[in-house]
Design an enzyme around this catalytic site. Structure first.
Site, PDB file in Angstrom:
ATOM      1  N   SER A 137       0.870  -1.165   0.000  1.00  0.00           N
ATOM      2  CA  SER A 137       0.000   0.000   0.000  1.00  0.00           C
ATOM      3  C   SER A 137       0.911   1.220   0.000  1.00  0.00           C
ATOM      4  O   SER A 137       1.641   1.450   0.966  1.00  0.00           O
ATOM      5  CB  SER A 137      -0.888  -0.042   1.246  1.00  0.00           C
ATOM      6  OG  SER A 137      -1.564   1.180   1.413  1.00  0.00           O
ATOM      7  N   LYS A 163      -1.117  -1.185  -4.393  1.00  0.00           N
ATOM      8  CA  LYS A 163      -2.288  -0.358  -4.046  1.00  0.00           C
ATOM      9  C   LYS A 163      -1.828   1.074  -3.858  1.00  0.00           C
ATOM     10  O   LYS A 163      -0.871   1.329  -3.126  1.00  0.00           O
ATOM     11  CB  LYS A 163      -2.919  -0.929  -2.770  1.00  0.00           C
ATOM     12  CG  LYS A 163      -3.860  -0.016  -2.011  1.00  0.00           C
ATOM     13  CD  LYS A 163      -4.570  -0.784  -0.905  1.00  0.00           C
ATOM     14  CE  LYS A 163      -4.612  -0.003   0.392  1.00  0.00           C
ATOM     15  NZ  LYS A 163      -5.244  -0.762   1.482  1.00  0.00           N
ATOM     16  N   LYS A 165      -2.732   4.931  -2.712  1.00  0.00           N
ATOM     17  CA  LYS A 165      -3.663   5.812  -2.009  1.00  0.00           C
ATOM     18  C   LYS A 165      -4.015   6.955  -2.936  1.00  0.00           C
ATOM     19  O   LYS A 165      -3.127   7.540  -3.581  1.00  0.00           O
ATOM     20  CB  LYS A 165      -2.997   6.353  -0.732  1.00  0.00           C
ATOM     21  CG  LYS A 165      -2.742   5.282   0.314  1.00  0.00           C
ATOM     22  CD  LYS A 165      -4.052   4.759   0.883  1.00  0.00           C
ATOM     23  CE  LYS A 165      -3.790   3.790   2.025  1.00  0.00           C
ATOM     24  NZ  LYS A 165      -5.042   3.331   2.635  1.00  0.00           N
ATOM     25  N   ASP A 191      -7.011   3.103  -3.184  1.00  0.00           N
ATOM     26  CA  ASP A 191      -7.721   3.211  -1.902  1.00  0.00           C
ATOM     27  C   ASP A 191      -7.927   4.692  -1.601  1.00  0.00           C
ATOM     28  O   ASP A 191      -6.961   5.439  -1.449  1.00  0.00           O
ATOM     29  CB  ASP A 191      -6.886   2.542  -0.798  1.00  0.00           C
ATOM     30  CG  ASP A 191      -7.604   2.510   0.550  1.00  0.00           C
ATOM     31  OD1 ASP A 191      -8.710   3.077   0.662  1.00  0.00           O
ATOM     32  OD2 ASP A 191      -7.041   1.913   1.493  1.00  0.00           O
ATOM     33  N   GLU A 216     -10.916   0.808  -3.334  1.00  0.00           N
ATOM     34  CA  GLU A 216     -11.216   0.557  -1.926  1.00  0.00           C
ATOM     35  C   GLU A 216     -11.805   1.811  -1.291  1.00  0.00           C
ATOM     36  O   GLU A 216     -11.253   2.906  -1.436  1.00  0.00           O
ATOM     37  CB  GLU A 216      -9.899   0.151  -1.231  1.00  0.00           C
ATOM     38  CG  GLU A 216     -10.043  -0.322   0.198  1.00  0.00           C
ATOM     39  CD  GLU A 216      -8.700  -0.788   0.765  1.00  0.00           C
ATOM     40  OE1 GLU A 216      -7.805  -1.184  -0.018  1.00  0.00           O
ATOM     41  OE2 GLU A 216      -8.538  -0.743   1.995  1.00  0.00           O
ATOM     42  N   ASP A 241     -13.608  -1.177   3.197  1.00  0.00           N
ATOM     43  CA  ASP A 241     -12.666  -1.263   4.315  1.00  0.00           C
ATOM     44  C   ASP A 241     -13.360  -0.621   5.523  1.00  0.00           C
ATOM     45  O   ASP A 241     -14.009  -1.312   6.322  1.00  0.00           O
ATOM     46  CB  ASP A 241     -11.359  -0.540   3.914  1.00  0.00           C
ATOM     47  CG  ASP A 241     -10.328  -0.444   5.033  1.00  0.00           C
ATOM     48  OD1 ASP A 241     -10.636  -0.787   6.187  1.00  0.00           O
ATOM     49  OD2 ASP A 241      -9.188  -0.003   4.768  1.00  0.00           O
ATOM     50  N   LYS A 265      -9.732  -6.550   8.085  1.00  0.00           N
ATOM     51  CA  LYS A 265      -8.684  -6.253   9.052  1.00  0.00           C
ATOM     52  C   LYS A 265      -9.239  -6.750  10.381  1.00  0.00           C
ATOM     53  O   LYS A 265     -10.193  -6.153  10.902  1.00  0.00           O
ATOM     54  CB  LYS A 265      -8.425  -4.749   9.148  1.00  0.00           C
ATOM     55  CG  LYS A 265      -7.857  -4.119   7.879  1.00  0.00           C
ATOM     56  CD  LYS A 265      -7.752  -2.602   8.006  1.00  0.00           C
ATOM     57  CE  LYS A 265      -7.197  -1.985   6.731  1.00  0.00           C
ATOM     58  NZ  LYS A 265      -7.281  -0.501   6.741  1.00  0.00           N
ATOM     59  N   GLY A 293      -4.032  -4.028   6.280  1.00  0.00           N
ATOM     60  CA  GLY A 293      -3.080  -3.709   7.344  1.00  0.00           C
ATOM     61  C   GLY A 293      -3.305  -2.314   7.878  1.00  0.00           C
ATOM     62  O   GLY A 293      -3.996  -1.500   7.255  1.00  0.00           O
TER      63      GLY A 293
HETATM   64  O1  OSB Z   1      -6.932   2.102   4.430  1.00  0.00           O
HETATM   65  O2  OSB Z   1      -5.886   0.286   4.341  1.00  0.00           O
HETATM   66  C1  OSB Z   1      -5.978   1.436   4.778  1.00  0.00           C
HETATM   67  C2  OSB Z   1      -2.911   2.297   6.867  1.00  0.00           C
HETATM   68  C3  OSB Z   1      -3.477   3.070   7.840  1.00  0.00           C
HETATM   69  C4  OSB Z   1      -4.822   3.339   7.794  1.00  0.00           C
HETATM   70  C5  OSB Z   1      -5.597   2.817   6.762  1.00  0.00           C
HETATM   71  C6  OSB Z   1      -5.037   2.012   5.785  1.00  0.00           C
HETATM   72  C7  OSB Z   1      -3.663   1.780   5.824  1.00  0.00           C
HETATM   73  C8  OSB Z   1      -2.951   1.037   4.807  1.00  0.00           C
HETATM   74  C9  OSB Z   1      -1.635   0.423   5.233  1.00  0.00           C
HETATM   75  O3  OSB Z   1      -3.310   0.944   3.652  1.00  0.00           O
HETATM   76  C10 OSB Z   1      -1.460  -0.971   4.816  1.00  0.00           C
HETATM   77  C11 OSB Z   1      -0.286  -1.582   5.520  1.00  0.00           C
HETATM   78  O4  OSB Z   1      -0.330  -1.772   6.759  1.00  0.00           O
HETATM   79  O5  OSB Z   1       0.697  -1.870   4.835  1.00  0.00           O
HETATM   80 MG    MG Z   2      -8.140   0.943   3.165  1.00  0.00          MG
END
Ligand code: OSB
Ligand code: MG
Length: 381
Positions: A137, A163, A165, A191, A216, A241, A265, A293
């Site tokens: 991510s 992925k 952001k 995401d 996402e 999510d 999660k 995560g």
């Molecule tokens: O939306 O998945 C998410 C990290 C913090 C808060 C929200 C998200 C995330 C990540 C990190 O995408 C994924 C990771 O732990 O590698």
């Molecule tokens: Mg997410």
């Protein structure tokens, strides 16, 4: 099993690079850890996924600390359980909401049960998968070119899914640059962390041209009906999510058509029992799931990797190796990823499968507090 003591800890771990999502930036992770002790002398560590600000979910490390100390830990201590699946219903009756606080404690009870049975978490859960596919991510970057370079290097490291952001103002151009840099074959996802509204529907539909595996959480957490409206107008599968904090949320998502993929999660949905139920519901509905995560330390990662060995987890999880997050992780061995993008669930050490570096945890500890079981007999409910 009865809990005799639970220690709450807050540690501080600096990320090797800042992580930026649509709702905020994280440079240093404040992490809630629990150390649980059972009445047979077994001890185990667990982790809460809440952040320091309520920008991803309403919970924070401070709200979780309060509700754990005052309500959840005392409630769990009055329980004498044969199986850790009994913990969730007791916590649900004790307190509304606070799924992240509940998860930290409930998963710790699963860890304790596994350790006490002499089994690894993956074996205790019955997850057959030996290796789990890993995705990365990548946070929001300064420009499409910077993002494309990061994505290219991630693909070269072996990640099975990339992925990105996204947010309003950092979406189409960024995704276009990455798709161009990586070619059509690699699994690419985005995401939005709830950055959009239904008014952005035409912009979001532009993402269809990039052949994304999923988008996402485009809309707000409570917008299940609006997600359904959006999904009807997109080719790209919507993955939820933030919207999913319980099995009931997934039933609603399926009934409404709010998405086609679920990011589980365990730390967000109240723990393992809830995750197992969501996994079951999704398998029955033929909906793929994957393990997300929350920038966990190596302790939380152990619980995520073990869960992702279950058969319904058919898409790569956000289960990056320790080095992607931390100069030094709190577990030994640290989490690694093979050159072809796999993480192996450890099965040789009972409990969470890795050793916790308690000296390092001590040196990172900002505060701690221990709740001990009062003398007296447990109730059975
Ligand atoms: O939306 O998945 C998410 C990290 C913090 C808060 C929200 C998200 C995330 C990540 C990190 O995408 C994924 C990771 O732990 O590698
Ligand atoms: Mg997410």
């Amino acid at each position: 099993m009865r809990l005799t003591a639970v220690q709450l800890r807050e540690i501080v771990l600096p990320l090797v690079e800042p992580f930026v999502i649509s709702s905020g930036r994280t440079e240093t992770r404040r992490i809630l850890l629990l150390r649980l002790v059972g009445d047979d002398g077994t001890e185990v560590w667990s982790e809460g996924v809440c952040g320091s600000r309520p920008n991803y979910s309403p919970e924070t490390i401070d709200t979780a600390w309060l509700v754990l100390r005052q309500w959840l830990i005392p409630r769990a201590m009055r329980l004498d359980w044969d199986h850790p699946s009994e913990v969730r219903p007791a916590l649900e009756r004790e307190a509304r909401g606070h799924p992240m606080a509940k998860a930290a404690l409930e998963m710790g009870c699963w860890g304790l049960a596994a350790a006490s049975a002499g089994k690894s978490l993956a074996d205790y859960l019955g997850g057959p998968r030996e290796n789990v596919e890993v995705g990365i991510s990548i946070g929001i970057q300064a420009s499409p070119a910077v993002l494309a370079a990061k994505a290219r290097s991630s693909a070269a490291q072996g990640y099975r899914k990339i992925k990105l952001k996204i947010t309003r103002g950092a979406d189409i151009d960024y995704v276009a640059a990455v798709r161009e840099a990586l070619g059509p074959d690699i699994a690419l996802a985005v995401d939005a962390n709830a950055a959009y509204t239904l008014r952005d529907i035409r912009r979001l539909a532009e993402l269809d041209q990039f052949g994304l595996t999923m988008i996402e959480q485009p809309l707000a957490a409570g917008d299940l009906r609006r997600h359904a409206e959006l999904q009807q107008q997109l080719e790209t599968p919507v993955c939820l999510d933030e919207s999913v904090t319980s099995p009931e949320d997934v039933e609603d998502m399926l009934a409404l058509g709010s998405g086609r993929i679920v990011n589980i999660k365990p730390g967000r949905v109240g723990g393992y029992q809830s995750s197992l139920e969501i996994h079951r519901i999704c398998r029955r509905a033929d909906v793929p799931v994957w393990c997300g995560g929350m920038l966990e330390s190596g302790i939380g990662r152990a619980y995520n990797v073990a869960l992702a060995t279950l058969p319904g987890f058919t898409m790569p999880g956000d289960l990056s190796p320790s080095r992607r997050y931390w100069a030094r992780d709190v577990v030994t061995p640290e989490w690694t990823m093979s050159e072809d993008g796999l993480v192996t669930a450890p099965r040789r050490i009972a409990g969470i499968g890795v050793e916790v570096d308690t000296d390092l945890v001590d040196s990172l500890t900002q505060r701690h507090e221990t709740v001990r079981s009062p003398a007296g007999s447990p109730d059975q409910r």
